[in-house]
Design an enzyme around this catalytic site. Structure first.
Site, short mmCIF file in Angstrom:
data_model
loop_
_atom_site.label_atom_id
_atom_site.label_comp_id
_atom_site.label_asym_id
_atom_site.label_seq_id
_atom_site.Cartn_x
_atom_site.Cartn_y
_atom_site.Cartn_z
N SER A 186 -1.07 2.12 4.82
CA SER A 186 -1.75 2.12 6.12
C SER A 186 -1.03 3.08 7.04
CB SER A 186 -1.73 0.72 6.73
OG SER A 186 -2.14 0.74 8.09
N VAL A 196 -1.66 -12.31 -6.28
CA VAL A 196 -0.54 -11.38 -6.47
C VAL A 196 0.64 -11.72 -5.58
CG1 VAL A 196 -2.00 -9.50 -7.30
CG2 VAL A 196 -1.52 -9.71 -4.85
N TYR A 219 3.61 -6.71 8.54
CA TYR A 219 2.59 -5.75 8.11
C TYR A 219 3.13 -4.33 8.20
CZ TYR A 219 -1.98 -3.59 7.51
OH TYR A 219 -3.03 -2.85 7.02
N ALA A 220 3.76 -4.00 9.35
CA ALA A 220 4.29 -2.65 9.52
C ALA A 220 5.38 -2.35 8.51
CB ALA A 220 4.82 -2.49 10.95
#
Length: 245
Positions: free
Chosen positions: A138, A66, A151-152
Site C-alpha cells: 500500500s 493466513v 497497518y502502516a
C-alpha cells in the site's frame, strides 16, 4: 505484445483473492487463460457477498486463515506446480484498535508475517516453474497513517520484504516484486467511501481525480508477472493515480 500477457496454461494462486483488489487480480489472470485458485477466510464461497466486490465464478477456492501459520502449513497445495503467487491478504483495525496488543498482533500476522509463511510454502514450486511472486502492499508504507500503526508498519515491512526476497530468490529463478495501491474502492475503504465529506477530501488529493479500481491493480500485477517485466526484480510499483506525489 499481446502474447506477453497471455497466461494460458499458467497456474496462479491469489491469496486474498476472494474480494476487492485480490478478486480483481484473480479475474485478470482468469480472463487471460490462467487456471486460478484463491484463498479466502470464509468457509464456503457462497458466504461472500457480491456487494463487497466478491465474484468467485470461474475460480477455485480454499478457506485458509493466513493469520495462523499452522493453517498456512496445513493448507493443501492448489496445483501440482505454481507459476504465479499473488499475496494480496490484508486487514485493518479502525478506532485506534491497532494501538492495543490484540489489534497490532492480528494486523501484523495477516499483513506481514503471512507473506513470509506463504512465500516459503510455495518457494520450491515457484523455483521449479521459474515463476513470479507478487506482494500487494500500500502507499501507506511510505507515510504516517494516523490511527493505524500496525497497518502502516506492516505495509512498510512488505515493501522491504519484497526487496529482500527479490535479492535472495533471484538465483532460484523466482522474480519477486510488488505493487503499492493507493485509494481503491473496496470494503476496507468504506470508512471513507461511505462518508461524502471524507470521500471529497480524499479525492482532492488524487491528481487523476478518481479512485483506483481492482482492475487497475490487476493491470500492474499482470505486467509484473509477465515476460514484459522479465528484468524487474525486488521492486514495488506504486499504483495510486498520483496520490503519493
Amino acid at each position: 505484445m499481446a502474447g506477453d500477457t497471455d497466461f494460458t496454461g499458467k497456474r496462479v494462486l491469489v491469496v486474498g483473492g476472494s474480494s476487492g483488489i485480490g478478486n480483481g487480480i484473480a479475474h485478470g489472470f482468469r480472463l487471460r487463460g490462467a487456471d486460478v485458485h484463491v484463498w479466502g477466510t470464509r468457509v464456503d464461497p457462497s458466504d461472500y457477498d457480491p456487494a463487497d466486490g466478491s465474484d468467485l465464478s470461474g475460480l477455485a477456492y480454499t478457506c485458509v486463515d493466513v493469520g495462523d501459520p499452522d493453517g498456512i502449513a496445513a493448507a493443501p497445495l492448489p496445483f501440482a506446480g505454481l507459476d504465479v503467487l499473488v499475496l494480496c491478504q490484508g486487514t485493518v483495525v479502525y478506532k485506534r484498535g491497532e494501538f492495543a496488543r490484540e489489534g497490532w498482533d492480528r494486523v501484523m500476522a495477516v499483513n506481514l508475517d503471512s507473506l513470509m509463511h506463504c512465500a516459503n510454502k510455495f518457494r520450491d514450486q515457484l523455483s521449479a516453474a521459474a515463476g513470479s511472486l507478487i506482494t500487494v502492499s500500500s502507499v501507506a508504507a511510505f507515510s504516517a497513517q494516523v490511527g493505524n500503526p500496525a497497518y502502516a508498519a506492516s505495509k512498510a515491512g512488505a515493501v522491504s520484504l519484497t526487496k529482500t526476497l527479490g535479492q535472495a530468490w533471484a538465483p532460484l529463478g523466482i522474480r519477486v516484486n510488488g505493487i503499492a495501491p493507493g485509494f481503491v474502492d473496496t470494503k476496507l475503504t468504506k470508512v471513507t467511501t461511505e462518508h461524502p465529506e471524507r470521500l471529497a477530501r480524499a479525492m482532492e488529493r488524487i491528481p487523476q481525480g478518481r479512485m483506483g479500481t481492482p482492475e487497475d491493480m490487476a493491470g500492474a500485477v499482470l505486467f509484473l508477472a509477465s515476460p514484459l517485466a522479465s528484468y524487474v526484480t525486488g521492486q514495488t510499483l506504486i499504483v495510486d493515480g498520483g496520490l503519493s506525489l
